[in-house]
Every structure is written in structure tokens, then in C-alpha cells.
Design a protein around this motif. Structure first.
Motif, PDB file in Angstrom:
ATOM      1  N   TYR A  80      21.822  49.611 -18.537  1.00 51.26           N
ATOM      2  CA  TYR A  80      22.363  49.831 -17.333  1.00 51.26           C
ATOM      3  C   TYR A  80      22.386  51.338 -17.047  1.00 51.26           C
ATOM      4  CZ  TYR A  80      26.152  50.429 -14.006  1.00 51.26           C
ATOM      5  OH  TYR A  80      26.794  50.635 -12.991  1.00 51.26           O
ATOM      6  N   ALA A  81      22.026  51.679 -15.880  1.00 52.04           N
ATOM      7  CA  ALA A  81      22.109  53.036 -15.340  1.00 52.04           C
ATOM      8  C   ALA A  81      22.770  52.985 -13.989  1.00 52.04           C
ATOM      9  CB  ALA A  81      20.619  53.709 -15.218  1.00 52.04           C
ATOM     10  N   SER A  82      23.419  54.072 -13.498  1.00 51.32           N
ATOM     11  CA  SER A  82      23.970  54.358 -12.173  1.00 51.32           C
ATOM     12  C   SER A  82      23.701  55.611 -11.590  1.00 51.32           C
ATOM     13  CB  SER A  82      25.242  54.069 -12.463  1.00 51.32           C
ATOM     14  OG  SER A  82      26.098  54.222 -11.212  1.00 51.32           O
ATOM     15  N   GLU A 117      34.399  53.199  -9.222  1.00 49.32           N
ATOM     16  CA  GLU A 117      35.822  54.124  -9.402  1.00 49.32           C
ATOM     17  C   GLU A 117      35.431  55.327  -9.557  1.00 49.32           C
ATOM     18  OE1 GLU A 117      38.631  53.016  -8.323  1.00 49.32           O
ATOM     19  OE2 GLU A 117      38.187  50.889  -8.304  1.00 49.32           O
ATOM     20  N   PRO A 118      35.742  56.727  -8.692  1.00 49.29           N
ATOM     21  CA  PRO A 118      35.709  58.152  -9.077  1.00 49.29           C
ATOM     22  C   PRO A 118      36.140  58.657 -10.314  1.00 49.29           C
ATOM     23  CG  PRO A 118      36.350  57.602  -6.765  1.00 49.29           C
ATOM     24  CD  PRO A 118      36.542  56.242  -7.405  1.00 49.29           C
ATOM     25  N   ASN A 119      35.413  59.275 -11.098  1.00 46.56           N
ATOM     26  CA  ASN A 119      35.909  59.563 -12.377  1.00 46.56           C
ATOM     27  C   ASN A 119      36.328  61.036 -12.695  1.00 46.56           C
ATOM     28  OD1 ASN A 119      33.679  61.004 -12.588  1.00 46.56           O
ATOM     29  ND2 ASN A 119      32.491  59.393 -13.719  1.00 46.56           N
ATOM     30  N   ARG A 143      31.024  58.301 -10.380  1.00 46.71           N
ATOM     31  CA  ARG A 143      31.786  56.924 -10.291  1.00 46.71           C
ATOM     32  C   ARG A 143      31.460  56.305 -11.766  1.00 46.71           C
ATOM     33  NH1 ARG A 143      33.784  56.058  -4.930  1.00 46.71           N
ATOM     34  NH2 ARG A 143      32.692  57.512  -3.807  1.00 46.71           N
ATOM     35  N   ASN A 144      32.475  55.789 -12.252  1.00 44.46           N
ATOM     36  CA  ASN A 144      32.445  54.924 -13.483  1.00 44.46           C
ATOM     37  C   ASN A 144      32.024  55.835 -14.808  1.00 44.46           C
ATOM     38  OD1 ASN A 144      33.121  52.933 -11.737  1.00 44.46           O
ATOM     39  ND2 ASN A 144      31.648  51.735 -12.049  1.00 44.46           N
ATOM     40  N   ASP A 145      30.735  55.717 -15.141  1.00 45.73           N
ATOM     41  CA  ASP A 145      30.332  56.300 -16.315  1.00 45.73           C
ATOM     42  C   ASP A 145      29.334  57.587 -16.139  1.00 45.73           C
ATOM     43  OD1 ASP A 145      31.648  54.668 -18.252  1.00 45.73           O
ATOM     44  OD2 ASP A 145      29.785  53.453 -18.400  1.00 45.73           O
ATOM     45  N   GLU A 146      29.323  57.652 -14.739  1.00 46.59           N
ATOM     46  CA  GLU A 146      28.201  58.929 -14.235  1.00 46.59           C
ATOM     47  C   GLU A 146      29.074  60.156 -14.679  1.00 46.59           C
ATOM     48  OE1 GLU A 146      26.689  56.288 -10.514  1.00 46.59           O
ATOM     49  OE2 GLU A 146      28.225  58.299 -10.152  1.00 46.59           O
ATOM     50  N   ASP A 147      28.246  60.857 -15.615  1.00 47.98           N
ATOM     51  CA  ASP A 147      28.808  62.058 -16.106  1.00 47.98           C
ATOM     52  C   ASP A 147      27.773  63.326 -16.279  1.00 47.98           C
ATOM     53  OD1 ASP A 147      27.325  61.373 -18.445  1.00 47.98           O
ATOM     54  OD2 ASP A 147      28.831  61.562 -19.770  1.00 47.98           O
ATOM     55  N   GLY A 165       9.297  64.996  -1.602  1.00 45.15           N
ATOM     56  CA  GLY A 165      10.670  64.629  -1.462  1.00 45.15           C
ATOM     57  C   GLY A 165      11.653  65.201  -2.883  1.00 45.15           C
ATOM     58  N   ALA A 166      12.929  65.177  -2.436  1.00 47.43           N
ATOM     59  CA  ALA A 166      13.862  65.869  -3.491  1.00 47.43           C
ATOM     60  C   ALA A 166      15.082  65.189  -3.555  1.00 47.43           C
ATOM     61  CB  ALA A 166      13.715  67.281  -3.784  1.00 47.43           C
ATOM     62  N   VAL A 167      15.626  64.966  -4.773  1.00 42.43           N
ATOM     63  CA  VAL A 167      17.266  64.299  -4.380  1.00 42.43           C
ATOM     64  C   VAL A 167      17.968  64.852  -5.501  1.00 42.43           C
ATOM     65  CG1 VAL A 167      16.421  62.214  -5.785  1.00 42.43           C
ATOM     66  CG2 VAL A 167      18.539  62.412  -4.259  1.00 42.43           C
ATOM     67  N   ARG A 168      19.361  65.091  -5.249  1.00 44.18           N
ATOM     68  CA  ARG A 168      20.312  65.561  -6.353  1.00 44.18           C
ATOM     69  C   ARG A 168      21.497  64.594  -6.082  1.00 44.18           C
ATOM     70  NH1 ARG A 168      19.567  70.571  -8.423  1.00 44.18           N
ATOM     71  NH2 ARG A 168      18.332  71.847  -7.419  1.00 44.18           N
ATOM     72  N   GLY A 169      22.247  64.474  -7.229  1.00 44.84           N
ATOM     73  CA  GLY A 169      23.251  63.466  -7.288  1.00 44.84           C
ATOM     74  C   GLY A 169      23.943  63.435  -8.883  1.00 44.84           C
ATOM     75  N   CYS A 170      24.807  62.494  -8.855  1.00 43.24           N
ATOM     76  CA  CYS A 170      25.285  61.909 -10.220  1.00 43.24           C
ATOM     77  C   CYS A 170      24.437  60.775 -10.888  1.00 43.24           C
ATOM     78  CB  CYS A 170      26.842  61.413 -10.065  1.00 43.24           C
ATOM     79  SG  CYS A 170      28.126  62.440  -9.149  1.00 43.24           S
ATOM     80  N   ALA A 171      24.565  61.000 -12.333  1.00 41.61           N
ATOM     81  CA  ALA A 171      23.723  59.769 -12.795  1.00 41.61           C
ATOM     82  C   ALA A 171      24.563  59.510 -14.196  1.00 41.61           C
ATOM     83  CB  ALA A 171      22.507  60.225 -13.224  1.00 41.61           C
ATOM     84  N   THR A 172      24.283  58.396 -14.877  1.00 41.05           N
ATOM     85  CA  THR A 172      24.858  58.059 -16.119  1.00 41.05           C
ATOM     86  C   THR A 172      24.066  58.783 -17.274  1.00 41.05           C
ATOM     87  OG1 THR A 172      23.476  56.165 -16.087  1.00 41.05           O
ATOM     88  CG2 THR A 172      25.745  55.744 -15.481  1.00 41.05           C
ATOM     89  N   ALA A 173      24.301  59.183 -18.263  1.00 42.94           N
ATOM     90  CA  ALA A 173      23.656  59.490 -19.294  1.00 42.94           C
ATOM     91  C   ALA A 173      22.426  58.716 -19.715  1.00 42.94           C
ATOM     92  CB  ALA A 173      24.655  59.958 -20.649  1.00 42.94           C
ATOM     93  N   SER A 174      22.830  57.433 -19.682  1.00 45.40           N
ATOM     94  CA  SER A 174      21.484  56.546 -19.942  1.00 45.40           C
ATOM     95  C   SER A 174      20.119  56.765 -19.132  1.00 45.40           C
ATOM     96  CB  SER A 174      21.865  55.024 -19.705  1.00 45.40           C
ATOM     97  OG  SER A 174      22.416  54.671 -18.590  1.00 45.40           O
ATOM     98  N   LEU A 175      20.404  57.164 -17.801  1.00 47.16           N
ATOM     99  CA  LEU A 175      19.316  57.517 -17.126  1.00 47.16           C
ATOM    100  C   LEU A 175      18.666  58.603 -17.398  1.00 47.16           C
ATOM    101  CD1 LEU A 175      17.706  56.933 -14.391  1.00 47.16           C
ATOM    102  CD2 LEU A 175      19.293  58.252 -13.094  1.00 47.16           C
ATOM    103  N   CYS A 176      19.517  59.717 -17.739  1.00 45.40           N
ATOM    104  CA  CYS A 176      19.097  61.120 -18.067  1.00 45.40           C
ATOM    105  C   CYS A 176      18.336  61.128 -19.392  1.00 45.40           C
ATOM    106  CB  CYS A 176      20.113  62.227 -18.377  1.00 45.40           C
ATOM    107  SG  CYS A 176      20.793  62.463 -16.638  1.00 45.40           S
TER     108      CYS A 176
END
Length: 217
Positions: A80-82, A117-119, A143-147, A165-176
Motif C-alpha cells: 500500500y502507498a499513498s 484523515e490529516p495527521n 493524511r493517514n500514514d503519509e510522513d 514535469g515536476a511535483v511535490r507533496g506528501c507520501a507514505t514511507a512505503s512509496l519512498c
């Protein structure tokens, strides 16, 4: 459409270098693969066939993405990733793995919808088409587990042309975990060239969340 391709590129983080197995390969909007091909995995490491499904708010053009290919078997444990780019742009992904030739050729299993949910953490938020740079003083609530705060810059083939293209934002550690090796991943066959990819720890300081969707960052 270009924004969708840029955000979709995030899902390529779930496809690290590959192994000696035959898997179905595709990258498509919607729930089902279009123009699927076969991929012979690189025999240099232990690999599985993978299906990655992404759902969320990507753009007005679509909210589902499917990607099939080979994957490092060790990474199958984290399925799972977010990612949150703004309150109006986010994606949740689920991956499934199997270990026989063409075992990922069936219809994909859709991820369960999760309440977002915002964390209390925040990250810089921007999306920029036509440039590999993306700087902004706006932030997005994780949100949730995104740290983690992620940054991804890429070149994409679109309509016979190459678009930055380029993008920034929040992600889960699993994605990283996947992004760590993303620059070494061979994604050229899917029309992407990764220019830069990185993650840093999210912060908890006060900021105003960006709720807009702008094609120019």
C-alpha cells in the motif's frame, strides 16, 4: 491530461529493477490494461509479477490507473502507498504479486477506499508542467500514514513530444522505499525518463494548505 500523466508517474515508484520471469506489462488509465505486452524480467535478482492499481483524484480525466510489470520480490511485502499533492489531487495505490509466468494477466484487485484523515504533518505542495523544477511556499496536509515529503521530476512522452514535469507533496514511507532506487529503474519503455526523485521527513509546523490545482506550479 498532462497533469494526469505527471501524477501517474508516481506509480512508477512501485516498479524497481526486475527478474527472470515472463509478466504482463502495461500502463493505462482506467481499471483495465490497454495494449498490454509481455515483459521478460531481468534474471539478475529475485523478482515477481506485479499489478499496481491507483485510485484517487487525479484530474477531471480519470481517477483510476493500472500498471503491470516485474518487481523486486522483497518489495511485495509493502502493498500500500499513498500520495497527497493537494486536497484536490491525491492517489492511493495497492500492489499485488505472484510468481509464475503471466500470473498477473487477470483483472486487477481494486484497493479498499480509505478515509483520508490529516495527521498533523505538512509538506511543500506544487505541480509544474513544462519544467523539471517545482518550488512553492504552499503546503499540503499529510493524511493517514503519509510522513514523508517527496519530490519527483521527469520527462514524459506525450503526443510525439517530450514534456517535462515536476511535483511535490506528501507520501507514505512505503512509496519512498521504492523512490530510493527510482533513478536506476528502466522506465523508458513506458515513455518516462526520471530526472530526480527524493524523499525527506515531513514537518509539523503551521502552514496554510494548498487547495488549488494549477498547471504551472
Amino acid at each position: 491530461m498532462m497533469k494526469t500523466l505527471l501524477i501517474s508517474c508516481l506509480l512508477l515508484a512501485l516498479l524497481p529493477p526486475v527478474a527472470s520471469l515472463i509478466c504482463e506489462s502495461c500502463f493505462s488509465q482506467g481499471k483495465y490494461c490497454r495494449n498490454a505486452t509481455t515483459e521478460e524480467c531481468d534474471g539478475s535478482s529475485d523478482q515477481s509479477c506485479s499489478t499496481v492499481i491507483g485510485v484517487g483524484k487525479l484530474s477531471l480525466l480519470g481517477s483510476k490507473l493500472v500498471l503491470k510489470s516485474c518487481i523486486d520480490r522483497e518489495l511485495c511485502e509493502e502493498n500500500y502507498a499513498s500520495v497527497s499533492i493537494s486536497s484536490a489531487l491525491y492517489i492511493q495505490g495497492k500492489s499485488t504479486c505472484c510468481n509464475t509466468d503471466m500470473c498477473n494477466s487477470g483483472p486487477p484487485e481494486m484497493p479498499d477506499t480509505e478515509t483520508r484523515e490529516p495527521n498533523g504533518l505538512k509538506c511543500p505542495s506544487c505541480i509544474n508542467i513544462f519544467s523539471d523544477e517545482c518550488e512553492s511556499n504552499k503546503t499540503v496536509s499529510c493524511r493517514n500514514d503519509e510522513d514523508q515529503c517527496f519530490y519527483l521530476a521527469a520527462s514524459m512522452e506525450f503526443g510525439g513530444s517530450s514534456i517535462l514535469g515536476a511535483v511535490r507533496g506528501c507520501a507514505t514511507a512505503s512509496l519512498c522505499d521504492y523512490i530510493d532506487g527510482l533513478e536506476e529503474t528502466d522506465v523508458g519503455s513506458l515513455g518516462f525518463e526520471i530526472i530526480q526523485a527524493e524523499c525527506t521527513g515531513a514537518r509539523g509546523e503551521d502552514a496554510t494548505e494548498d487547495t488549488t490545482v494549477s498547471p504551472r506550479g
